[in-house]
Every structure is written in structure tokens, then in C-alpha cells.
Design a protein around this motif. Structure first.
Motif, PDB file in Angstrom:
ATOM      1  N   THR A 176      89.847  36.934  64.012  1.00 30.94           N
ATOM      2  CA  THR A 176      89.270  36.637  62.696  1.00 30.94           C
ATOM      3  C   THR A 176      89.775  37.593  61.627  1.00 30.94           C
ATOM      4  O   THR A 176      90.029  37.225  60.465  1.00 30.94           O
ATOM      5  CB  THR A 176      87.755  36.695  62.774  1.00 30.94           C
ATOM      6  OG1 THR A 176      87.350  37.979  63.306  1.00 30.94           O
ATOM      7  CG2 THR A 176      87.200  35.580  63.635  1.00 30.94           C
ATOM      8  N   GLU A 177      89.886  38.907  62.056  1.00 25.32           N
ATOM      9  CA  GLU A 177      90.422  39.871  61.103  1.00 25.32           C
ATOM     10  C   GLU A 177      91.846  39.502  60.691  1.00 25.32           C
ATOM     11  O   GLU A 177      92.226  39.609  59.503  1.00 25.32           O
ATOM     12  CB  GLU A 177      90.381  41.262  61.711  1.00 25.32           C
ATOM     13  CG  GLU A 177      88.955  41.819  61.842  1.00 25.32           C
ATOM     14  CD  GLU A 177      88.929  43.173  62.521  1.00 25.32           C
ATOM     15  OE1 GLU A 177      90.049  43.596  62.934  1.00 25.32           O
ATOM     16  OE2 GLU A 177      87.875  43.783  62.611  1.00 25.32           O
ATOM     17  N   GLN A 182      89.266  40.309  66.529  1.00 25.21           N
ATOM     18  CA  GLN A 182      90.603  40.655  66.053  1.00 25.21           C
ATOM     19  C   GLN A 182      91.311  39.439  65.441  1.00 25.21           C
ATOM     20  O   GLN A 182      92.014  39.541  64.427  1.00 25.21           O
ATOM     21  CB  GLN A 182      91.424  41.240  67.200  1.00 25.21           C
ATOM     22  CG  GLN A 182      90.863  42.557  67.723  1.00 25.21           C
ATOM     23  CD  GLN A 182      91.663  43.106  68.878  1.00 25.21           C
ATOM     24  OE1 GLN A 182      92.616  42.447  69.350  1.00 25.21           O
ATOM     25  NE2 GLN A 182      91.307  44.284  69.364  1.00 25.21           N
ATOM     26  N   GLN A 232      81.756  38.323  56.072  1.00 25.57           N
ATOM     27  CA  GLN A 232      81.787  39.701  56.558  1.00 25.57           C
ATOM     28  C   GLN A 232      80.361  40.218  56.832  1.00 25.57           C
ATOM     29  O   GLN A 232      80.096  40.872  57.843  1.00 25.57           O
ATOM     30  CB  GLN A 232      82.483  40.581  55.512  1.00 25.57           C
ATOM     31  CG  GLN A 232      83.983  40.394  55.494  1.00 25.57           C
ATOM     32  CD  GLN A 232      84.650  41.272  54.454  1.00 25.57           C
ATOM     33  OE1 GLN A 232      83.956  42.018  53.747  1.00 25.57           O
ATOM     34  NE2 GLN A 232      85.979  41.178  54.375  1.00 25.57           N
TER      35      GLN A 232
END
Length: 691
Positions: A329-330, A327, A672
Motif C-alpha cells: 500500500t505504501e 508495504q 492513512q
């Protein structure tokens, strides 16, 4: 005789005011002179006590040779004095040479007064040397010195004046300058280029000297005032000198105006250059600021990329904690996307600012071009106006030349009429003489039979008449020769011509009166003799009736001849009067034509000078236009080159930014993919797929 060797000069300090300098000058004079003059010391004390400017005034002081030697040693270093007055001092030749040698190296004296010192050859030579070496004297007064009596000394003085380029005012009144001295002065004026006022009143310049000075004014353009009163110079030369002085004054005023205009134009050009340099510096400052901002953005982007790389390394090193921090990193990716979006917006804003700046610069360049075009249009209008003026002046010159040609044709016609009238008069005189001779022959043939006494008397009368006519013709020829000489020398000796003409007219009147008196006396004598003959004829009527008839016929013929002779004499007198009147009219017309031609020549010369000045102004304006256009073109080219360089730099930076965006997008896609592969390969991924 060579002048004595001057003693070494002595410096007098002048840094503590005029009074202190005068006191120190007096002390130095006392030290240098073994026997100083009390009158000189008294005058120096009085001048030291008086407040005012630095003036060394020793007028009406009989200075000795020792005093002159001391002053000659002190004057080179006398920096406190700007005026030196030595008028009516009775200076000797050696004293004058010593004083003037001391002034040769002086650099502060502006006015020198040597009035009434009766300078001679050595003094004049010393003055010439002073004028050649001194560079500070602006006014020189030499009134009542009789410099013109010494030809060699005055010639050396004139040579020094010609070599001088600092003297502005020269007073030479009452110096007995003749026409030769005036010629020397004229040669000096041709070489001199600084003298503005020259006073030559009450000398003996005369006609030749006035002409020489007038000829020198053609090459001298700096002399503003020339006084020639009391020199026996004709009025026409004085008028020509005044015209030359007015022309020099107008020329100097025009030169001053041109200098003022050139200074104004140079100031405007400098102001334009300053404005352009300021604009260029502003552009460079803006470009530097943009470069700094771009460098800062590059540094920020590099720092952010380094942070991302560190985060990736930490994620690789802490693979176990990736699940808990997905989370995070997002969120970091979202933040990075927002930052990228912000950077794109900043780049768009920078592009808009750059485009607006380029538009502003283009507008400024267009405004400058319009201003330059307006100035060029104004200058072209001025040039067209000057060309129209030149055309008008040329038309006026053509009209004046046509008028001169018409007047010359009229003069030629008048001369032809005069020649025709003179030829007719000569023919009539010859016819009258032939008639007289024929009638005399007839009278002689009719009176051959008369008595020898009567024949002798008649012969005597005819011889006397011929002699009188011959003498009258010779006098008329002499008068015509005098008239021709007077016409040739009219411009040189008008006053003498008028007097000689009056004398000639008086002599003519006297001769005519004498001839008339002689003719009357002779007629009376003839009448008396005729009476005696008639009485003798009455006494001898009975003896010679035939002789009486012959005598009566002879008397009738004699009366007719006398009447004809009187008529011819009257006709000759009338013709002479007509000739005199025509000569006077011709002289007046010639003088009028000469005056008109001189005035027209003066106007033409003034108009030519004005045209030359206008042409010089036009040439200067064209040069300035060329210089301004060339500088403007260079500036425009420089600015266009700078704009092209800036555009190329912007393109390069935009390419770098797009490249960086692509690299960041590739890195994000790689991250990603790596994260997704890691998640899929982990047991959590298998568990989630099973569920």
C-alpha cells in the motif's frame, strides 16, 4: 394593309454538325415548298458542302413568296445558323414580313444582312417588331433600302430600335434619311442602351438632323462610333460628334477599369474572409483537441479513483492480510503521489501551452490590426491625393470662368466701340449732309439770276444726287440688315452666308462703279455744257459784263462744290471700307471667341466627368473601407469573445482540477488515519508498543 398571318414554325434538328444541319434544312425546305426554287436548293447544297461556320447565304437570289413563307417557318428552329445573308434578293412586302416574323423567335442568329432589298412601310414595321421581340441579333445591315422615304414605317422602326437592348451594330447607309428621320433616330438613341456602332453615311440628314443626333448623344453613353460622312452636316457638328464619341469611349474604358478594380477588391475581400474562416476553424480545432485531452485526463483520473476505491474495499474485506500488504500500500501511495506530481506537471505544461497559444493569437490579431491600419492609411492617402486633384480641378475651373468673364468684358467693350464709331460716322454724315444743303442753298441763291436752263440743269443734278444718295443709304441699310441677319444665322448657314456676303460685296462694287461712271458722265456732260456756256459768254461779253463776272463766280463755286462733293464721296467710301474691315474683324473675333468657348466648355465637361468618376471611385472606396472596417471589427469582437469564453473555461477546469486534488488529498489522509488506527488497535500494535 396588315401583314399576312404567318404559318406555324417548323423545328430543324441541329445536333450532327453544320453540314448535316444544312442538309436537313434543305430537305425541310423541299418538303414545305410545293415548287422549290432550284437556285435556292443549289445554294443550300453548296453551303452544305463548304466547311465552316453556320451561315445561311442567299444573296442575289430572287426569292419567291412561297420560299419566303417556307423560310419563315424554318428560321425559328434553325439553331445551326448564326448569320443570315439575304442581300439583293428583291423581296416583296409580304415576303419580308414572313421572314422577319420567323426571325422574331429565333435565338441563335447574330447577324442579319438585308442589303439592297428596297424595303417599304411593311418591311420597316416588320423590322421594328423584330427589334422589339428578338434578343439574339447583334448586327443588322440595311444598306441601300430607302427606308427614309416612308415616314410611318421608319418611325415604327425607330421605336423598335429604342425598345431594343441587344443590338450592337446598325448599318443604314444610303437610305435617303432626311432631318425628320434623323430626329426619330435621335429619340431612339436616347432610349437605347446597347448600340455601339451606327453608320449613317450618304443620306440627307443636313444641319437639323446633325443637331438632333448631337443632342441625343448627351443622354446616350454606349455609342462608340457614329459615321455621318456625305450628309451635308457642318464641320463643327461633326467635331462635336467626334468629341462625344471619344467621351463615350473614355467613359466605357473607365467603367471597365472600375469593374476590374471592384472584382479585384472583391477577390481580396473573399480571400481575407477565407483566411479568417480558416483561422477560426483552426482555433476551433485546437479548442476541440484541448477539450478531448481534458476529457481523457478526467476519465483517467476517474478510473484511477475507482481503482483506489476498489483497493480500499479489498483492504477492508481482507483486514487479515493488511499486515502483509502494508508495504504494497505504501508503494501504491508513492506511485499515486508520483502520478499526482506528474499530473501537476502536465497541468503546468498545458497552462504554458495555453498561454503561448493565447500570445500567438494576440500577436496574429495585432498583425492583422497593423495590416488593416496600413491599408486604411493607404486608402486615406489615396483619398487625400484625390482631394488635392479635385482642388486643382476646381482652381482650373475658376480660372477658366475668370477668362470667360474677361473675354465677355472684351466683347462688351468691342461692341461699345462699334456703337460709338457708328454714332460718330452717322454724326459726320449728318454734318456733311447739312453742309451740302447749306452750300446748295448758297449756290441756288447765287444762281437765281442765271438762265432758266441753267437753273433747271442744276436742279436736275441736285435731285439726281439726292436720289443717288438716298438709294445708297437705302442699300447701306439693306446691307446692314443683311449683315445682322447673317450674324444671327451664322451658326446655321455659314456656307450660304459666305456666298451671300460675296454677292453683296460684288453688288456694292458694281454699284460703286456704276455711280462713279454716272458721276464721270455727268461731269463730262456738265463740262461740255460749261464749255458751251463759256462760248456763249464770250459771244455776249460786250452785252453783259456783269453776267460774266457772276458766271465766273458761279463756276468757281461750282468747282469748289464739286471738289467738296468728291472729297465727301471719298470720305464716305473710306468710312464704308473701315466699316467693312471692322465688321470682318468683329466676325472673326466673335468666331474665335465662340470656338474658344466651345473648346473650354468641352474641356470643362470632360473635367467634370472625370471629377464625377473620381467622386464615384472615392465613394466606392469609402464604402469598401466602411465594410472592411465593420467586418474587421466584428471579427475582432468575435475573437475576443471566443478568447474570453476559452479563458473562463480554463479557469473552470483549473478550479475542477484543484478541487479534485483536494479531494484526493483528503481521501489519502483519511486512508492513512484509518490504517494507523487499525494498526494501533490490532495486537501487533500493542506488541510493538510494549517492545
Amino acid at each position: 394593309m396588315a401583314p399576312p398571318a404567318p404559318p406555324p414554325e417548323v423545328r430543324v434538328p441541329c445536333g450532327r454538325g453544320c453540314a448535316a444541319a444544312m442538309e436537313e434544312f434543305r430537305r425541310a425546305y423541299e418538303q414545305l415548298c410545293a415548287e422549290p426554287q432550284e437556285s435556292v436548293l443549289r445554294r443550300l447544297r453548296e453551303r452544305g458542302e463548304e466547311p465552316g461556320r453556320g451561315r445561311l447565304d442567299l444573296t442575289a437570289q430572287s426569292l419567291s413568296l412561297e420560299t419566303c413563307r417556307a423560310l419563315g417557318r424554318l428560321l425559328p428552329g434553325a439553331a445551326a445558323f448564326t448569320e443570315v445573308a439575304l442581300g439583293d434578293c428583291g423581296l416583296s412586302e409580304e415576303g419580308v414580313s414572313l421572314l422577319l416574323h420567323g426571325l422574331c423567335s429565333n435565338t441563335t442568329v447574330k447577324l442579319l444582312d438585308l442589303k439592297g432589298n428596297n424595303l417599304r412601310t411593311m418591311g420597316a414595321e416588320a423590322l421594328g417588331k423584330l427589334l422589339r421581340q428578338n434578343r439574339s441579333i447583334r448586327s443588322l445591315i440595311l444598306e441601300w433600302n430607302n427606308l427614309g422615304m416612308w415616314e410611318e414605317g421608319f418611325s415604327s422602326f425607330c421605336q423598335g430600335l429604342g425598345a431594343n437592348s441587344f443590338l450592337q451594330r446598325l448599318d443604314l447607309r444610303s437610305n435617303q434619311i432626311n432631318h425628320q428621320g434623323a430626329g426619330e433616330l435621335a429619340m431612339a438613341l436616347k432610349q437605347n442602351a446597347s448600340l455601339q456602332v451606327l453608320d449613317l453615311r450618304w443620306n440627307n440628314i443636313g444641319l437639323l438632323g446633325g443637331r438632333a443626333l448631337l443632342n441625343s448623344l448627351r443622354s446616350n453613353k454606349t455609342l462608340k462610333r457614329l459615321e455621318l460622312a456625305g450628309n451635308n452636316v457642318p464641320s463643327d457638328i461633326l467635331k462635336a460628334v467626334e468629341q462625344a464619341m471619344n467621351h463615350n469611349q473614355d467613359r466605357q474604358s473607365i467603367l471597365s477599369e472600375i469593374q476590374n478594380r471592384t472584382s479585384i477588391l472583391s477577390k481580396e475581400v473573399l480571400s481575407l474572409k477565407d483566411e479568417k474562416t480558416k483561422q477560426f476553424l483552426d482555433l476551433m480545432d485546437t479548442i476541440d483537441k484541448q477539450k478531448e485531452e481534458i476529457a481523457r485526463s478526467d476519465r483517467m483520473s476517474a478510473a484511477r479513483v475507482s481503482q483506489l476505491q476498489e483497493a480500499l474495499n479489498e483492504q477492508h474485506s481482507i483486514m487479515s492480510s493488511l499486515k502483509a500488504k502494508l508495504q504494497m500500500t505504501e508503494a501504491a501511495l508513492a506511485l499515486s503521489e508520483q502520478k499526482v506530481h506528474n499530473l501537476g506537471e502536465l497541468l503546468n505544461a498545458m497552462r504554458q501551452e495555453q498561454t503561448s497559444m493565447a500570445e500567438c493569437h494576440l500577436k496574429e490579431l495585432q498583425q492583422q490590426k497593423q495590416e488593416v491600419a496600413d491599408r486604411e492609411a493607404k486608402l486615406l492617402r489615396d483619398l487625400s491625393v484625390a482631394g488635392d486633384k479635385n482642388l486643382l480641378l476646381r482652381n482650373q475651373v475658376d480660372e477658366l470662368e475668370k477668362k470667360c468673364k474677361i473675354q465677355q468684358d472684351q466683347l462688351f467693350q468691342v461692341k461699345q466701340d462699334l456703337t460709338n464709331t457708328t454714332a460718330e460716322l452717322k454724326l459726320r454724315a449728318m454734318q456733311a449732309e447739312e453742309r451740302l444743303e447749306t452750300e446748295k442753298r448758297r449756290f441756288k441763291q447765287s444762281l437765281e439770276d442765271l438762265e432758266s436752263l441753267r437753273v433747271k440743269e442744276v436742279n436736275h443734278l441736285t435731285q439726281h444726287m439726292e436720289a443717288s444718295e438716298h438709294s445708297m443709304q437705302e442699300r447701306i441699310q439693306k446691307l446692314e440688315a443683311i449683315r445682322i441677319a447673317l450674324e444671327e444665322e451664322l451658326s446655321q448657314t455659314k456656307a450660304a452666308a459666305h456666298t451671300e456676303r460675296g454677292q453683296a460685296e460684288e453688288e456694292l462694287i458694281k454699284v460703286r462703279n456704276w455711280a462713279r461712271l454716272e458721276e464721270q458722265q455727268r461731269l463730262e456732260h456738265l463740262e461740255e455744257k460749261l464749255r458751251l456756256m463759256t462760248e456763249s459768254r464770250n459771244e455776249a461779253q460786250n452785252c453783259c459784263l456783269k453776267q460774266k463776272q457772276m458766271v465766273a463766280e458761279a463756276q468757281a463755286k461750282a468747282s469748289q462744290l464739286s471738289l467738296q462733293a468728291d472729297g465727301l464721296r471719298r470720305r464716305l467710301e473710306e468710312l464704308q471700307q473701315d466699316l467693312n474691315s471692322k465688321e470682318e474683324e468683329k466676325v472673326t473675333e466673335v468666331n474665335k471667341v465662340k470656338v474658344e468657348l466651345q473648346e473650354q466648355i468641352g474641356h470643362l465637361q470632360a473635367e467634370r466627368a472625370a471629377q464625377d468618376g473620381l467622386r464615384e471611385k472615392i465613394a466606392a472606396l469609402e464604402r469598401q473601407l466602411k465594410a472592411l472596417s465593420s467586418s474587421h471589427r466584428e471579427a475582432v469582437l468575435d475573437k475576443e469573445g471566443e478568447i474570453s469564453v476559452l479563458l473562463e473555461k480554463l479557469r473552470m477546469k483549473e478550479a475542477d482540477i484543484s478541487r479534485m486534488r483536494e479531494e484526493e488529498a483528503q481521501r489519502a489522509s483519511f486512508l492513512q488515519n484509518a490504517i494507523m488506527a487499525y494498526v494501533q488497535g490490532s495486537p501487533l500494535g500493542t506488541h510493538s508498543s510494549r517492545k
